[in-house]
Design a protein around this motif. Structure first.
Motif: not given
Length: 201
Positions: A12-17, A83-89, A91-106
């Motif tokens: 995750a990117a660091p939070a900034r005030r 941009g952060r997802l592109e660091t994953l090895p 495309p399937a991992a990137r798409l699945k990480a995107l979906i995981a992020g959506w689920v985290e915000e359920r």
């Protein structure tokens, strides 16, 4: 959509005030999501940003200017996320990480719906150009997903990208309408399995 954490696989990117303008934009994104644009006043946003109301007008003359800034913030968040997802090895991992992020915000989706989808739907009722700006953000997500499916070797990459984003928006609406975070968790698992099965066209 654009507030997803993209799963534990992506740092995750660091939070900034930030300064007052940045705080106002962050507050606008949050309050528009929670209350909707029409119900939100500049005073609501100033209070959420901990900025005196009089100072708001130094940065934004109207609420519409804040709406425009909120749309731009969603676009910027999407750019950072992909941009952060592109660091994953792969495309399937990137798409699945995107979906995981959506689920985290359920839990948030259950209370307020998709952070960007709800805003885009509200702006669609207008004809002042902000609806078109919102469409560009949604299109950018579809374009990124299309690139991932193309890299997977899928000739139907565009259709799959639209299907993925449509599935997310649909499960967000159901999760919110039924106030049931479990819907997003279950549908997220189905989407993960769907991605696993797309390796061969």
């Amino acid at each position: 959509m654009t507030d997803s954490k993209a799963g534990a696989a992506v740092e995750a990117a660091p939070a900034r005030r930030g300064g007052k303008r940045e705080r106002l934009v962050e507050a606008a994104v949050r309050v528009f999501h929670e209350q909707g644009v029409e119900k939100t006043t500049l005073a609501d946003i100033a209070r959420a940003a901990d900025v005196p109301l009089g100072n708001v007008y130094y940065y934004f003359k109207t609420k519409d200017e804040l709406v425009e800034a909120a749309v731009e913030a969603h676009r910027d968040r999407l750019t950072m996320l992909t941009g952060r997802l592109e660091t994953l090895p792969d495309p399937a991992a990137r798409l699945k990480a995107l979906i995981a992020g959506w689920v985290e915000e359920r839990e948030t989706a259950a209370r307020f719906g998709c952070p960007f989808g709800t805003l885009a739907t509200e702006l669609d009722k207008r004809d002042d150009g902000l609806d078109l700006a919102a469409a560009q953000v949604m299109r950018a997500l579809i374009d990124w997903a299309e690139d991932q499916f193309t890299e997977l070797g899928r000739p139907d990459a565009r259709a799959l990208a639209v299907e993925l984003v449509a599935a997310y928006q649909g499960m967000s609406v159901l999760t919110n309408t039924l106030r049931d975070p479990g819907i997003m968790a279950a549908q997220g698992e189905r989407l993960q399995s769907w991605i696993d099965g797309l390796g061969n066209p």
